[in-house]
Design a protein around this motif. Structure first.
Motif, mmCIF file in Angstrom:
data_model
loop_
_atom_site.group_PDB
_atom_site.id
_atom_site.type_symbol
_atom_site.label_atom_id
_atom_site.label_comp_id
_atom_site.label_asym_id
_atom_site.label_seq_id
_atom_site.Cartn_x
_atom_site.Cartn_y
_atom_site.Cartn_z
ATOM 1 N N LEU A 65 9.902 15.811 3.587
ATOM 2 C CA LEU A 65 10.423 14.734 2.752
ATOM 3 C C LEU A 65 11.576 14.027 3.461
ATOM 4 O O LEU A 65 12.520 14.666 3.918
ATOM 5 N N SER A 66 11.484 12.708 3.560
ATOM 6 C CA SER A 66 12.611 11.918 4.079
ATOM 7 C C SER A 66 13.690 11.847 3.006
ATOM 8 O O SER A 66 13.430 11.488 1.863
ATOM 9 N N GLY A 67 14.907 12.176 3.391
ATOM 10 C CA GLY A 67 15.989 12.186 2.412
ATOM 11 C C GLY A 67 16.087 13.526 1.716
ATOM 12 O O GLY A 67 15.285 14.436 1.935
ATOM 13 N N ARG A 68 17.055 13.638 0.858
ATOM 14 C CA ARG A 68 17.330 14.906 0.180
ATOM 15 C C ARG A 68 16.527 15.007 -1.115
ATOM 16 O O ARG A 68 16.418 14.039 -1.871
ATOM 17 N N ALA A 69 15.976 16.183 -1.362
ATOM 18 C CA ALA A 69 15.181 16.401 -2.575
ATOM 19 C C ALA A 69 16.089 16.574 -3.789
ATOM 20 O O ALA A 69 17.169 17.161 -3.684
ATOM 21 N N PRO A 70 15.658 16.090 -4.955
ATOM 22 C CA PRO A 70 16.476 16.234 -6.163
ATOM 23 C C PRO A 70 16.206 17.563 -6.878
ATOM 24 O O PRO A 70 16.296 17.637 -8.103
ATOM 25 N N PHE A 71 15.856 18.620 -6.135
ATOM 26 C CA PHE A 71 15.512 19.905 -6.729
ATOM 27 C C PHE A 71 16.367 21.013 -6.129
ATOM 28 O O PHE A 71 16.697 20.991 -4.936
ATOM 29 N N GLN A 72 16.710 21.982 -6.959
ATOM 30 C CA GLN A 72 17.449 23.163 -6.520
ATOM 31 C C GLN A 72 16.551 24.391 -6.421
ATOM 32 O O GLN A 72 16.895 25.367 -5.747
ATOM 33 N N HIS A 73 15.423 24.366 -7.126
ATOM 34 C CA HIS A 73 14.473 25.469 -7.103
ATOM 35 C C HIS A 73 13.246 25.078 -6.270
ATOM 36 O O HIS A 73 12.972 23.887 -6.068
ATOM 37 N N LEU A 74 12.510 26.057 -5.816
ATOM 38 C CA LEU A 74 11.183 25.799 -5.274
ATOM 39 C C LEU A 74 10.276 25.433 -6.434
ATOM 40 O O LEU A 74 10.405 25.972 -7.539
ATOM 41 N N ILE A 75 9.337 24.530 -6.197
ATOM 42 C CA ILE A 75 8.420 24.083 -7.251
ATOM 43 C C ILE A 75 6.990 24.372 -6.802
ATOM 44 O O ILE A 75 6.549 23.862 -5.761
ATOM 45 N N GLY A 96 -1.375 26.163 -3.702
ATOM 46 C CA GLY A 96 -1.213 24.749 -4.020
ATOM 47 C C GLY A 96 -0.152 24.106 -3.153
ATOM 48 O O GLY A 96 0.630 24.767 -2.469
ATOM 49 N N VAL A 97 -0.117 22.780 -3.168
ATOM 50 C CA VAL A 97 0.882 22.038 -2.390
ATOM 51 C C VAL A 97 2.205 22.127 -3.138
ATOM 52 O O VAL A 97 2.416 21.456 -4.143
ATOM 53 N N HIS A 98 3.072 22.997 -2.654
ATOM 54 C CA HIS A 98 4.322 23.222 -3.360
ATOM 55 C C HIS A 98 5.502 22.656 -2.594
ATOM 56 O O HIS A 98 5.409 22.325 -1.412
ATOM 57 N N LEU A 99 6.620 22.542 -3.282
ATOM 58 C CA LEU A 99 7.856 22.064 -2.692
ATOM 59 C C LEU A 99 8.712 23.268 -2.356
ATOM 60 O O LEU A 99 9.035 24.083 -3.224
ATOM 61 N N THR A 100 9.052 23.399 -1.067
ATOM 62 C CA THR A 100 9.983 24.433 -0.651
ATOM 63 C C THR A 100 11.189 23.787 0.005
ATOM 64 O O THR A 100 11.144 22.636 0.449
ATOM 65 N N LEU A 101 12.262 24.533 0.048
ATOM 66 C CA LEU A 101 13.514 24.072 0.631
ATOM 67 C C LEU A 101 13.891 24.996 1.776
ATOM 68 O O LEU A 101 13.623 26.197 1.729
ATOM 69 N N ASP A 102 14.516 24.443 2.808
ATOM 70 C CA ASP A 102 15.083 25.321 3.817
ATOM 71 C C ASP A 102 16.557 25.554 3.490
ATOM 72 O O ASP A 102 17.090 25.029 2.498
ATOM 73 N N LEU A 103 17.220 26.353 4.300
ATOM 74 C CA LEU A 103 18.591 26.739 3.977
ATOM 75 C C LEU A 103 19.576 25.584 4.087
ATOM 76 O O LEU A 103 20.692 25.663 3.575
ATOM 77 N N ALA A 104 19.165 24.484 4.731
ATOM 78 C CA ALA A 104 20.008 23.283 4.807
ATOM 79 C C ALA A 104 19.722 22.312 3.663
ATOM 80 O O ALA A 104 20.339 21.249 3.591
#
Length: 366
Positions: free
Chosen positions: A233-243, A253-261
């Motif tokens: 994703l370009s830019g910062r995601a508006p989520f704090q949890h994995l979705i 499924g195609v899920h949203l994950t975050l890295d430590l940054a």
């Protein structure tokens, strides 16, 4: 010919965890890795998620080793102050037909020993994540993320402090299973006689097993290569949890994950391929990603997804085959003294690594 106590083939996260467990049990351990660095294949091409143990059949190795491994992993990461975060995840039903699927996941999780799932209404889920669209959700507080490379370097350090050695650029060509030793031939012609051998070669574990003379080839299942593509994703995601959406047949499924940054990525999807070397991300797959992600995040902007990387799941069987459990076979299953085969170690292999290490070390001690 050089004599060695234990050889572990493969220096991915599972091979390193197995080698560490063997070395800390007092065994002399040599790890042979075909690549020029540790953990460059499946271990480096995944979501870096610490799974809670929700999706796997009760009593299966995946369920048992994931739940045990997750507990061991969090303790290990905390003790060594390795980068990780217990961020939690939301599994979301985007329409009312999926509510029953959420109930099934919660029941299965409880059977696996995961008792902290929280059922949420769509309104409750949106209080946690205002950009989310869903009818209902499950909150998994035990799900997290980690720096997998830092974890693997730590495992390597533990192994080496216990006297083990990792040898890079050393591919095993074939093996001969004898009554007193397993003789390995490396591609450069080097011969090693080992008392114990663990085949933890990941995507190459099945082809390699067929080159073990004296091992029944009929026991070796057919490999399936399920490619998973990721988009950033370009830019910062508006989520704090994995979705996560409700799981698909061959993946989660195609899920949203975050890295430590805080950088977000989406994936993996499921693309059946014929080769474990097929790692190019086709930008045209982005159209399907937009459609799937917008089911739970309708605010995803046009042009925000960029092709990132791909990984291959080392599955057992191809498209349409039922989901397979981990296969970890020791002498008690196949009759070859000193040999342990690890096949189909896909997700949750990263989460399960420390538990797999303990399990295999016990098998290799027989």
């Amino acid at each position: 010919m050089e004599q060695v106590d234990c050889v572990v083939i493969g220096a991915g996260v599972v091979g390193l965890a197995v080698a560490r467990a063997l070395a800390e049990a007092g065994r002399e351990v040599l790890v042979l890795e075909a690549e020029a660095a540790i953990g460059t294949q499946t271990s480096a091409r995944n979501s870096e998620v610490i799974h809670a143990g929700l999706y796997y059949a009760p009593g299966s190795l995946k369920a048992r080793l994931c739940v045990c491994g997750r507990q061991l992993l969090y303790a290990y990461l905390a003790e060594r102050e390795l980068p990780h975060r217990r961020c939690g995840k939301l599994i979301v039903a985007t329409h009312s037909d999926q509510a029953q699927a959420l109930q099934h996941i919660q029941s299965q999780a409880q059977a696996n020993g995961v008792h902290d799932l929280q059922a949420l209404t769509g309104t409750q889920a949106r209080r946690l994540e205002p950009q989310l669209r869903c009818e209902a959700a499950l909150l998994s507080p035990s799900t997290g993320i980690l720096d997998s490379h830092a974890f693997m370097l730590s495992l390597q350090g533990d192994l080496e402090r216990a006297g083990g050695i990792v040898v890079l650029n050393t591919a095993v060509a074939r093996a001969e299973c004898g009554p007193d030793a397993i003789v390995l031939e490396v591609e450069d012609g080097t011969m090693l006689a080992a008392r114990s051998v663990v085949n933890a070669a990941g995507l190459q574990a099945l082809p390699l097993a067929l080159r073990f003379r004296g091992f029944d080839a009929a026991r070796v299942p057919r490999p399936g290569y399920a490619k998973g593509n990721y988009f950033t994703l370009s830019g910062r995601a508006p989520f704090q949890h994995l979705i996560y959406p409700v799981p698909e047949a061959a993946g989660l499924g195609v899920h949203l994950t975050l890295d430590l940054a805080g950088q977000a990525r989406f994936g993996p999807d499921v693309q059946w391929v014929h080769s474990s070397e097929d790692l190019t991300v086709d930008p045209r797959r982005g159209d399907a990603f937009y459609a799937q992600v917008r089911r739970y995040w309708p605010g995803l902007p046009d042009g925000a997804l960029q092709p990132d990387y791909a990984g291959i799941r080392p599955k057992l069987g191809g498209a349409g085959a039922p989901a397979a459990d981990f296969v970890i076979q020791g002498p008690g299953e196949h009759g070859v003294r000193g040999l342990v085969q690890l096949w189909g170690i896909e997700s949750p292999g990263l989460t399960s690594a420390l538990a797999i290490g303990e399990y295999v070390a016990a098998l290799a001690a027989v």
